[in-house]
Write an enzyme that holds these catalytic residues in place. Structure first.
Site, PDB file in Angstrom:
ATOM      1  N   ASP A  13      43.384   9.768  67.007  1.00 10.95           N
ATOM      2  CA  ASP A  13      43.598  10.963  66.196  1.00 10.95           C
ATOM      3  C   ASP A  13      42.305  11.382  65.492  1.00 10.95           C
ATOM      4  O   ASP A  13      41.684  10.571  64.793  1.00 10.95           O
ATOM      5  CB  ASP A  13      44.682  10.643  65.161  1.00 10.95           C
ATOM      6  CG  ASP A  13      45.383  11.869  64.615  1.00 10.95           C
ATOM      7  OD1 ASP A  13      44.853  12.971  64.765  1.00 10.95           O
ATOM      8  OD2 ASP A  13      46.474  11.712  64.036  1.00 10.95           O
ATOM      9  N   ASP A  14      41.901  12.631  65.668  1.00 12.61           N
ATOM     10  CA  ASP A  14      40.752  13.195  64.945  1.00 12.61           C
ATOM     11  C   ASP A  14      39.457  12.423  65.178  1.00 12.61           C
ATOM     12  O   ASP A  14      38.698  12.173  64.229  1.00 12.61           O
ATOM     13  CB  ASP A  14      41.048  13.249  63.441  1.00 12.61           C
ATOM     14  CG  ASP A  14      41.832  14.490  63.050  1.00 12.61           C
ATOM     15  OD1 ASP A  14      42.465  15.102  63.932  1.00 12.61           O
ATOM     16  OD2 ASP A  14      41.832  14.836  61.859  1.00 12.61           O
ATOM     17  N   CYS A  51      46.205  18.492  66.786  1.00 12.19           N
ATOM     18  CA  CYS A  51      47.146  17.390  66.980  1.00 12.19           C
ATOM     19  C   CYS A  51      48.448  17.798  67.660  1.00 12.19           C
ATOM     20  O   CYS A  51      48.801  17.266  68.721  1.00 12.19           O
ATOM     21  CB  CYS A  51      47.447  16.724  65.639  1.00 12.19           C
ATOM     22  SG  CYS A  51      47.724  17.893  64.285  1.00 12.19           S
ATOM     23  N   ARG A  55      49.659  16.845  71.590  1.00 12.80           N
ATOM     24  CA  ARG A  55      50.796  15.940  71.817  1.00 12.80           C
ATOM     25  C   ARG A  55      51.869  16.614  72.671  1.00 12.80           C
ATOM     26  O   ARG A  55      52.456  15.988  73.560  1.00 12.80           O
ATOM     27  CB  ARG A  55      51.352  15.471  70.465  1.00 12.80           C
ATOM     28  CG  ARG A  55      50.414  14.504  69.787  1.00 12.80           C
ATOM     29  CD  ARG A  55      50.595  14.401  68.270  1.00 12.80           C
ATOM     30  NE  ARG A  55      49.313  14.061  67.690  1.00 12.80           N
ATOM     31  CZ  ARG A  55      48.794  12.834  67.673  1.00 12.80           C
ATOM     32  NH1 ARG A  55      49.498  11.822  68.157  1.00 12.80           N
ATOM     33  NH2 ARG A  55      47.599  12.601  67.158  1.00 12.80           N
ATOM     34  N   LYS A 108      52.461   8.202  66.169  1.00 13.37           N
ATOM     35  CA  LYS A 108      52.671   9.541  65.601  1.00 13.37           C
ATOM     36  C   LYS A 108      53.347  10.462  66.615  1.00 13.37           C
ATOM     37  O   LYS A 108      52.840  10.663  67.706  1.00 13.37           O
ATOM     38  CB  LYS A 108      51.299  10.088  65.196  1.00 13.37           C
ATOM     39  CG  LYS A 108      51.259  11.536  64.757  1.00 13.37           C
ATOM     40  CD  LYS A 108      49.838  11.884  64.313  1.00 13.37           C
ATOM     41  CE  LYS A 108      49.644  13.370  64.106  1.00 13.37           C
ATOM     42  NZ  LYS A 108      48.283  13.687  63.619  1.00 13.37           N
ATOM     43  N   HIS A 110      55.066  14.041  65.822  1.00 14.99           N
ATOM     44  CA  HIS A 110      54.480  15.320  65.399  1.00 14.99           C
ATOM     45  C   HIS A 110      54.659  16.459  66.400  1.00 14.99           C
ATOM     46  O   HIS A 110      53.758  17.273  66.612  1.00 14.99           O
ATOM     47  CB  HIS A 110      52.985  15.126  65.090  1.00 14.99           C
ATOM     48  CG  HIS A 110      52.474  16.105  64.069  1.00 14.99           C
ATOM     49  ND1 HIS A 110      51.136  16.443  63.949  1.00 14.99           N
ATOM     50  CD2 HIS A 110      53.126  16.833  63.125  1.00 14.99           C
ATOM     51  CE1 HIS A 110      50.986  17.325  62.978  1.00 14.99           C
ATOM     52  NE2 HIS A 110      52.172  17.573  62.460  1.00 14.99           N
ATOM     53  N   HIS A 205      42.274   9.816  61.620  1.00 18.15           N
ATOM     54  CA  HIS A 205      42.655  10.994  60.837  1.00 18.15           C
ATOM     55  C   HIS A 205      42.516  10.679  59.346  1.00 18.15           C
ATOM     56  O   HIS A 205      42.755   9.550  58.928  1.00 18.15           O
ATOM     57  CB  HIS A 205      44.116  11.338  61.165  1.00 18.15           C
ATOM     58  CG  HIS A 205      44.576  12.688  60.724  1.00 18.15           C
ATOM     59  ND1 HIS A 205      44.710  13.048  59.404  1.00 18.15           N
ATOM     60  CD2 HIS A 205      44.967  13.783  61.439  1.00 18.15           C
ATOM     61  CE1 HIS A 205      45.166  14.283  59.325  1.00 18.15           C
ATOM     62  NE2 HIS A 205      45.327  14.756  60.554  1.00 18.15           N
ATOM     63  N   ASP A 306      43.065  13.279  70.530  1.00 16.57           N
ATOM     64  CA  ASP A 306      43.857  14.509  70.433  1.00 16.57           C
ATOM     65  C   ASP A 306      43.052  15.764  70.120  1.00 16.57           C
ATOM     66  O   ASP A 306      43.505  16.875  70.363  1.00 16.57           O
ATOM     67  CB  ASP A 306      45.009  14.346  69.433  1.00 16.57           C
ATOM     68  CG  ASP A 306      44.559  14.243  67.990  1.00 16.57           C
ATOM     69  OD1 ASP A 306      43.351  14.023  67.737  1.00 16.57           O
ATOM     70  OD2 ASP A 306      45.417  14.379  67.093  1.00 16.57           O
ATOM     71  N   ASN A 307      41.874  15.624  69.558  1.00 18.40           N
ATOM     72  CA  ASN A 307      40.979  16.758  69.303  1.00 18.40           C
ATOM     73  C   ASN A 307      39.618  16.209  68.911  1.00 18.40           C
ATOM     74  O   ASN A 307      39.437  14.991  68.829  1.00 18.40           O
ATOM     75  CB  ASN A 307      41.523  17.694  68.216  1.00 18.40           C
ATOM     76  CG  ASN A 307      42.049  16.994  66.981  1.00 18.40           C
ATOM     77  OD1 ASN A 307      43.257  17.004  66.718  1.00 18.40           O
ATOM     78  ND2 ASN A 307      41.179  16.365  66.214  1.00 18.40           N
ATOM     79  N   LYS A 383      37.428  20.165  65.544  1.00 15.45           N
ATOM     80  CA  LYS A 383      38.873  20.348  65.627  1.00 15.45           C
ATOM     81  C   LYS A 383      39.222  21.779  65.209  1.00 15.45           C
ATOM     82  O   LYS A 383      38.597  22.323  64.307  1.00 15.45           O
ATOM     83  CB  LYS A 383      39.537  19.340  64.677  1.00 15.45           C
ATOM     84  CG  LYS A 383      41.024  19.501  64.456  1.00 15.45           C
ATOM     85  CD  LYS A 383      41.484  18.469  63.428  1.00 15.45           C
ATOM     86  CE  LYS A 383      42.946  18.615  63.081  1.00 15.45           C
ATOM     87  NZ  LYS A 383      43.369  17.599  62.074  1.00 15.45           N
TER      88      LYS A 383
END
Length: 540
Positions: A13-14, A51, A55, A108, A110, A205, A306-307, A383
């Site tokens: 994540d991130d 995010c 996903r 996660k 989301h 993140h 994710d990004n 992002k």
């Protein structure tokens, strides 16, 4: 199908393109580096810049608007922006379950606006194909006391979970431990069947939360500052063959000499590195379990992000005064806040702002734009954006039984996208993707690339997020920010997007923009700007 491989998809994540050691970073990631050394590293793989969108796309093999999640998890009143997975898509778990797989998820979720403990759960993991779930339904929160922590369909807290009570709760470790536990249970319950595990970490993140022992490894590591760390990564990336020897380094947004509080900035990146380090250690435990159970050789592992690195300023300026009536939560009380103002479970006020050294539970700070630019070396933007810094992700594929020995450790330069993961899993598992009211897959199988062959992509790759948009076909990429003109780049010679060729090649701009317009019309992207709708029916 005989000899169906086990499948593990790991999503972080991130994180930026250059954070992992095997992609040029200085952060210690020996386990992911080991997967890369014995697998295939994709050098031009893409996510969806944010995010929720990533996903939705990863889970379904569709572009996110087609699955109903074109922005975040609020309902804009339009098919592409409902804020929850629709019924015109299927998840990887649903497809693989129909092919005889046991299906597990840790992490996660989301991809639904329905997050209340007693509300609509039709789009929670167990209702979308997963048999076992441990993780969070929401998208962010404390690593020491996650909001929306859930086991199966029931919200829990770190203190009342009957199945997992470590002496120190830290969410990254909790995800790794529960993922390993699922695999151990699989061996006891159904080792004759293949399994699918989706492991979606929240590292790295914000908030920058990490354990003291992990932070200690990086003390002083970032004292040289933004430019020095970024330049060192840039040179390693060239040496590794990840980018061209003559690639340009995009301009930096901030200089180390201008940083007002260097010890604070150093600490932000130290904690970020510690978060990635801890995630890698957990992946090592997963690898150890696969080897101990004899499942290592026939398990396909994907790792991706994710990004791009996140330039959001969460917690870097605000400092809300503490109330005078704080009391500890009971063991049953759910953490009510995703971000500050908030308190810790033991009754301390969570601090934000400059000079608040991140890491402990009572802090909530992001690492900032300058370090995000380092994470995204050598690319532009972050992002949210559809420049390379926002959408480029490492993709590591490891499968001893399915990747030819001569391809181990190789780099793969064919462009790829999240939508290709579903197509790959359907291919390797011998699964049947449903037809009828379910939208057809958008991607192509990456399996030929494991052997160094063409994946046979016939269509361009597309993006849209918050009006930021792009299309990639072959070496050419058309990209724009919201309400701005198209820019054209030759990614083969200019991956960092420094020389805009739009004026020199208007015919190509016209053709690619027409392709993007057709995609937007058919994929529920329109109307552009829908993400700014005032309608918000986020359901608690």
């Amino acid at each position: 199908m005989k000899n169906q491989p086990n499948i593990i998809v790991i999503l972080s994540d991130d994180m930026g393109f250059s954070d992992l050691g095997c992609y040029g970073g200085e952060i210690a990631t020996p386990n992911l580096d080991g997967l890369a050394k014995n697998g295939v590293r994709f050098t031009q793989f893409y996510n969806m810049a944010r995010c929720c969108l990533t996903r939705a796309s990863l889970l379904t093999g569709l572009y996110p608007h087609q699955a109903g999640v074109g922005h975040m998890t609020d309902d804009k009143g339009l098919p592409g922006y409902s804020g929850t997975l629709n019924q015109e898509c299927v998840t990887m778990a649903e497809v693989l379950k129909s092919a005889g797989y046991r299906t597990y998820m840790a992490g996660k979720w989301h991809v639904t606006r329905h997050v209340g403990p007693n509300g609509d759960k039709s789009n929670w993991p167990l209702q979308r194909g997963f048999e076992k779930f441990y993780g969070t339904i929401n998208g962010a929160g404390s690593f020491y006391d996650p909001t929306s922590l859930c086991r199966q369909n029931t919200y829990i807290t770190p203190e009342n979970d009957p199945e997992y009570r470590p002496s120190t709760f830290y969410y990254t470790n909790a995800l790794s431990d529960n993922a390993v536990r699922f695999l151990q249970q699989h061996q006891q319950e159904s080792k004759e069947k293949p399994f699918f595990l989706y492991l979606a970490y929240t590292a790295a993140h914000w908030p920058m939360h990490a354990l003291k022992k992990d932070i200690a490894k990086y003390r002083g590591k970032y004292r040289p500052g933004y430019e020095a760390i970024r330049t060192a990564r840039f040179e390693r990336m060239k040496a590794l063959g990840l980018i061209r020897k003559d690639e340009k380094l995009s301009p930096a947004p901030e200089l180390w000499r201008d940083a007002k509080d260097k010890p604070w900035e150093e600490r932000c990146m130290e904690v970020y590195a510690a978060m990635v380090d801890c995630m890698d250690e957990g992946i090592g435990h997963l690898v150890a379990q696969l080897k101990a159970s004899g499942q290592w050789e026939n398990t396909l592992i994907f790792f991706l992000q994710d990004n791009g690195g996140c330039a959001e300023g969460m917690g870097r300026k605000d400092n809300t005064p503490a109330p005078s009536d704080l009391k500890p939560f009971s063991r049953e009380t759910l953490q009510p806040q995703i971000w500050p103002p908030m308190q810790t479970r033991d009754g301390h006020w969570v601090r934000t702002g400059p000079q608040v050294m991140p890491g402990p539970p009572d802090t909530y700070v992001a690492y900032g734009r300058a370090w995000a630019n380092v994470s995204n070396t050598p690319f532009r933007e972050y992002k949210h954006d559809t420049y390379e810094g926002g959408i480029s992700t490492p993709l590591i594929a490891h499968w001893p039984a399915g990747i030819p020995r001569g391809r181990q450790g190789k780099l793969e330069a064919q462009p790829g996208h999240l939508v290709d993961i579903m197509a790959t899993l359907v291919d390797v598992a011998g699964a049947r993707y449903p037809s009828g009211k379910i939208k057809p897959m958008e991607g192509v199988s990456l399996r030929p690339a494991f052997a160094g062959k063409s994946v046979g992509r016939r269509n361009p790759i597309f993006w849209e997020h918050e009006g930021n948009r792009a299309v990639r076909e072959g070496r050419w990429k058309l990209v724009a920010k919201e309400n701005q003109s198209w820019e054209l780049y030759d990614i083969q010679t200019d991956r960092s997007e420094q020389t805009n060729l739009a004026e020199k090649d208007p015919a190509r701009v016209k053709a690619l923009s027409a392709a993007w317009d057709a995609y937007a019309a058919r994929a529920n992207v329109l109307p552009l700007g829908a993400w700014r709708s005032k309608k918000n029916t986020n359901e608690k």
